[in-house]
Enzyme design. Structure first.
Site, short mmCIF file in Angstrom:
data_model
loop_
_atom_site.label_atom_id
_atom_site.label_comp_id
_atom_site.label_asym_id
_atom_site.label_seq_id
_atom_site.Cartn_x
_atom_site.Cartn_y
_atom_site.Cartn_z
CD GLU A 29 -0.67 0.97 3.49
OE1 GLU A 29 -0.94 2.11 3.06
OE2 GLU A 29 -0.71 0.66 4.69
CE LYS A 173 -2.63 2.66 11.34
NZ LYS A 173 -2.59 1.93 10.07
N1 PSU Z 1 0.39 0.91 8.46
C1 PSU Z 1 1.40 1.75 8.88
N2 PSU Z 1 1.24 3.09 8.68
C2 PSU Z 1 0.10 3.61 8.08
C3 PSU Z 1 -0.96 2.73 7.66
C4 PSU Z 1 -0.74 1.39 7.87
O1 PSU Z 1 2.41 1.28 9.42
O2 PSU Z 1 0.01 4.84 7.92
C5 PSU Z 1 -2.21 3.31 6.98
C6 PSU Z 1 -2.91 2.25 6.11
O3 PSU Z 1 -3.04 2.77 4.81
C7 PSU Z 1 -4.27 2.07 6.75
C8 PSU Z 1 -4.52 3.45 7.27
O4 PSU Z 1 -5.25 1.62 5.83
O5 PSU Z 1 -3.25 3.77 7.87
C9 PSU Z 1 -5.68 3.50 8.24
O6 PSU Z 1 -6.24 4.78 8.23
P1 PSU Z 1 -7.69 5.03 8.94
O7 PSU Z 1 -7.46 4.69 10.37
O8 PSU Z 1 -7.99 6.49 8.71
O9 PSU Z 1 -8.67 4.14 8.27
#
Ligand code: PSU
Ligand code: MN
Length: 319
Positions: A29, A173
């Site tokens: 991604e 996360k």
């Molecule tokens: N993993 C990481 N850093 C990131 C992400 C994933 O180590 O920044 C990103 C991914 O793209 C994931 C997003 O889909 O964070 C989630 O964002 P949100 O919580 O707004 O859905």
């Protein structure tokens, strides 16, 4: 009729060749590049991830959007341009914002959800990220949150429920409400598997204090359960969680302290919506004096390696 997803896809030649020949491919991604890490660490980790996929015998396909096209496989200069774009000029594209991102002329980075949509449409079965998005703390208005439910639940979770792929991460996360995220994944039919340990990997830390719903001994066993799950045709993804490498991991208490402070500050400053995750990651980096960035970059590259091995196993054993 407007163009379908298939009409929007642009596969790199190397990716198209590998898919046509049935060779292993791993999707990567791009939101972690544009919104998750600072330059130049972001481009370094993106390149190192591609190298790790290759070293495992698979072809990397970094996914991003530019000029109304879903790029599956980025040229080296495009990766650099995306990573080094001025702050605020790259959109963050998820399922709900995919159309808006495609309507734009500029760059958009794809989150887990948008990357899965593109990768699945291209025929890629394995995908690596750092940590998935999930249920934010306070999303349900539970204690520790503001008291008012924000309902901030990442579209990553719905995508995992509806798109069949093997997704490798280092756990949800740690800024999230991880136990509630696991419940959500269970309800939506997404198996969550820890590789090589009984505890769910804690993203920045190897441990999370939370038992993994399922554990397998090693990457080969992870590939086997992934093949079985995908073969059943249930429609959902399987989430495979590999712990951050020990030499870059943050001690669990250090990670927890920084995260709790960052979340309290975000609430006080009313940071919310798609900006919340990038803000928290960046604040945790400041509070740990960069140690979280070392952990984050190491876990991303490790996930890419594991995903490469899983993709190689799947093509060898599952036609
Ligand atoms: N993993 C990481 N850093 C990131 C992400 C994933 O180590 O920044 C990103 C991914 O793209 C994931 C997003 O889909 O964070 C989630 O964002 P949100 O919580 O707004 O859905
Ligand atoms: Mn959100």
């Amino acid at each position: 009729m407007a163009a379908s997803i298939a009409d929007r896809l642009v596969l790199a030649a190397e990716v198209a060749d590998a898919l046509r020949d049935g060779r292993p491919v791993v999707a990567l991604e791009s939101t972690l590049i544009s919104h998750g890490l600072p330059y130049p660490q972001n481009v370094e980790v993106a390149r190192a991830s591609e190298d790790a996929v290759r070293a495992a015998g698979a072809v990397p396909a970094t996914v991003a959007i530019r000029g109304g096209r879903l790029l599956v496989g980025l040229a080296s200069e495009d990766l650099e341009a995306l990573a080094n774009a001025p702050v605020g000029t790259v959109r963050k594209a998820a399922r709900p914002t995919l159309a808006a991102a495609l309507a734009d002329e500029g760059w958009a980075a794809t989150t887990v959800s948008a990357t899965m949509i593109a990768a699945h449409a291209a025929g890629v079965r394995v995908f690596a990220t750092g940590g998935i998005g999930g249920v934010h703390r306070g999303a349900l208005g539970i204690p520790g949150g503001s008291g008012t439910p924000t309902l901030d639940v990442s579209s990553d979770l719905e995508e995992l429920a509806r798109t069949p792929m093997a997704v490798v991460c280092a756990g949800p996360k740690a800024i999230l409400d991880v136990p509630v995220t696991l419940e959500y994944l269970e309800t939506r039919g997404v198996p969550v598997v820890a590789i090589g340990q009984a505890e769910l990997p804690g993203f920045y830390a190897r441990s999370s204090g939370i038992a993994a719903p399922m554990t397998v001994e090693d990457v080969a066993a992870a590939a086997e359960i992934a093949a079985l799950h995908l073969g059943l045709g249930l429609g959902s993804a399987i989430l495979l969680c590999a712990p951050v490498p020990a030499d870059a991991a943050l001690p669990e208490d250090v990670a927890r302290g920084a995260i709790e402070q960052a979340i309290a500050e975000a609430e006080a400053g009313a940071v919310r919506g798609p900006a919340l995750t990038p803000w928290l990651l960046s604040r945790v980096a400041d509070l740990t004096e960069g140690a979280s960035i070392r952990a984050n970059t190491a876990l991303i590259v490790n996930d890419a390696r594991v995903a490469g091995e899983i993709a190689a196993h799947l093509t060898a054993h599952v036609p």
